[in-house]
Scaffold this motif. Structure first.
Motif, PDB file in Angstrom:
ATOM      1  N   ALA A 136       0.827  -1.212   0.000  1.00 13.84           N
ATOM      2  CA  ALA A 136       0.000   0.000   0.000  1.00 13.84           C
ATOM      3  C   ALA A 136       0.858   1.258   0.000  1.00 13.84           C
ATOM      4  N   LEU A 137       2.030   1.189   0.610  1.00 14.41           N
ATOM      5  CA  LEU A 137       2.906   2.354   0.673  1.00 14.41           C
ATOM      6  C   LEU A 137       3.844   2.461  -0.522  1.00 14.41           C
ATOM      7  N   GLY A 138       3.699   1.550  -1.490  1.00 14.83           N
ATOM      8  CA  GLY A 138       4.402   1.728  -2.754  1.00 14.83           C
ATOM      9  C   GLY A 138       5.445   0.705  -3.118  1.00 14.83           C
ATOM     10  N   SER A 139       5.790  -0.229  -2.240  1.00 14.04           N
ATOM     11  CA  SER A 139       6.799  -1.222  -2.574  1.00 14.04           C
ATOM     12  C   SER A 139       6.195  -2.274  -3.498  1.00 14.04           C
ATOM     13  N   ARG A 140       6.869  -2.566  -4.595  1.00 12.39           N
ATOM     14  CA  ARG A 140       6.379  -3.562  -5.562  1.00 12.39           C
ATOM     15  C   ARG A 140       7.398  -4.688  -5.756  1.00 12.39           C
ATOM     16  N   ARG A 141       8.227  -4.946  -4.757  1.00 14.95           N
ATOM     17  CA  ARG A 141       9.230  -6.006  -4.843  1.00 14.95           C
ATOM     18  C   ARG A 141       8.612  -7.325  -4.409  1.00 14.95           C
ATOM     19  N   LEU A 142       7.981  -8.021  -5.344  1.00 18.84           N
ATOM     20  CA  LEU A 142       7.292  -9.275  -5.035  1.00 18.84           C
ATOM     21  C   LEU A 142       8.261 -10.419  -4.733  1.00 18.84           C
ATOM     22  N   ASP A 143       9.531 -10.250  -5.057  1.00 18.14           N
ATOM     23  CA  ASP A 143      10.519 -11.281  -4.751  1.00 18.14           C
ATOM     24  C   ASP A 143      11.063 -11.149  -3.337  1.00 18.14           C
ATOM     25  N   ARG A 144      11.007  -9.967  -2.767  1.00 21.54           N
ATOM     26  CA  ARG A 144      11.619  -9.705  -1.476  1.00 21.54           C
ATOM     27  C   ARG A 144      10.605  -9.448  -0.361  1.00 21.54           C
ATOM     28  N   ASP A 145       9.566  -8.676  -0.645  1.00 16.20           N
ATOM     29  CA  ASP A 145       8.636  -8.215   0.395  1.00 16.20           C
ATOM     30  C   ASP A 145       7.924  -9.341   1.149  1.00 16.20           C
ATOM     31  N   PRO A 146       7.404 -10.384   0.471  1.00 14.43           N
ATOM     32  CA  PRO A 146       6.744 -11.457   1.229  1.00 14.43           C
ATOM     33  C   PRO A 146       7.704 -12.185   2.188  1.00 14.43           C
ATOM     34  N   LEU A 147       8.937 -12.359   1.769  1.00 15.37           N
ATOM     35  CA  LEU A 147       9.920 -13.025   2.611  1.00 15.37           C
ATOM     36  C   LEU A 147      10.238 -12.176   3.848  1.00 15.37           C
ATOM     37  N   ILE A 148      10.455 -10.890   3.646  1.00 18.78           N
ATOM     38  CA  ILE A 148      10.729  -9.993   4.772  1.00 18.78           C
ATOM     39  C   ILE A 148       9.529  -9.947   5.716  1.00 18.78           C
ATOM     40  N   ALA A 149       8.324  -9.891   5.160  1.00 18.32           N
ATOM     41  CA  ALA A 149       7.115  -9.848   5.985  1.00 18.32           C
ATOM     42  C   ALA A 149       6.974 -11.115   6.812  1.00 18.32           C
ATOM     43  N   ALA A 150       7.242 -12.277   6.203  1.00 21.33           N
ATOM     44  CA  ALA A 150       7.126 -13.541   6.930  1.00 21.33           C
ATOM     45  C   ALA A 150       8.154 -13.623   8.056  1.00 21.33           C
ATOM     46  N   VAL A 151       9.399 -13.261   7.768  1.00 22.35           N
ATOM     47  CA  VAL A 151      10.447 -13.302   8.797  1.00 22.35           C
ATOM     48  C   VAL A 151      10.118 -12.326   9.921  1.00 22.35           C
ATOM     49  N   LEU A 152       9.718 -11.110   9.573  1.00 26.63           N
ATOM     50  CA  LEU A 152       9.367 -10.113  10.577  1.00 26.63           C
ATOM     51  C   LEU A 152       8.206 -10.583  11.447  1.00 26.63           C
ATOM     52  N   SER A 153       7.204 -11.190  10.841  1.00 26.76           N
ATOM     53  CA  SER A 153       6.042 -11.665  11.579  1.00 26.76           C
ATOM     54  C   SER A 153       6.405 -12.819  12.516  1.00 26.76           C
TER      55      SER A 153
END
Length: 177
Positions: A136-153
């Motif tokens: 929603a804030l503009g990041s479109r890195r589909l290769d990186r963002d889900p992985l970072i989100a999962a690790v952070l969560s």
């Protein structure tokens, strides 16, 4: 002979006064919130055999009283002619309209996470929350963002649930581990 005053002048004058003193709405909200906090604190069911001078009512009473003091001080300032100033920060372009798409996307992501946290667990709902907020804030890195989100969560879940002892719903994934 005097002529009667224009009946439409009074509502226009009242509207102008309300527009010039619109900060009184914030005073009213602070007043209502302070009364709510104080009422809740005073009706709290408390064990009266506590040790020490500070009990569970202390912080809500101080916060509620503080809200009432701030509401009164702001109301006095507004009625004496004080005005709030528009934000003039260097990172804010006041000529641009609000970005309602981003606000609505963030609202949807937050509400979705709130609905999913119980059935799916915090790790899944948190990952979707972090990934959705980044999108929603503009990041479109589909290769990186889900992985970072999962690790952070998962790290957030582990810190709160395992290290700090704050129970969070694990969901089906944590039941399998």
């Amino acid at each position: 002979m005097t002529t009667p005053a224009d009946p439409s002048a009074a509502p226009a004058g009242r509207r102008a006064w309300l527009r010039d003193h619109s900060e009184l709405g914030v005073c009213g909200m602070l007043l209502a919130l302070g009364v709510l906090v104080l009422t809740d604190a005073l009706t709290m069911d408390v064990d009266l055999t506590q040790r020490g001078p500070v009990g569970p009512r202390t912080v809500p009473l101080v916060v509620g009283a503080g809200l009432l003091v701030v509401a009164a001080a702001l109301a006095v300032d507004v009625l004496r002619g004080g005005r709030g100033h528009a934000e003039g920060g260097e990172d804010v372009d006041l000529s641009e309209p609000a970005d309602w798409r981003t606000v609505l996307l963030l609202t949807g992501v937050f509400l979705g996470a709130a609905v999913l946290i119980e059935p799916a667990g915090f790790p899944v709902a948190g990952a979707l929350l972090f990934w959705g907020a980044a999108f929603a804030l503009g990041s479109r890195r589909l290769d990186r963002d889900p992985l970072i989100a999962a690790v952070l969560s998962f790290v957030t879940y582990a810190v709160f649930d395992k290290l700090l002892g704050v129970p969070l719903p694990g969901g089906p994934l944590m039941g399998a581990l």
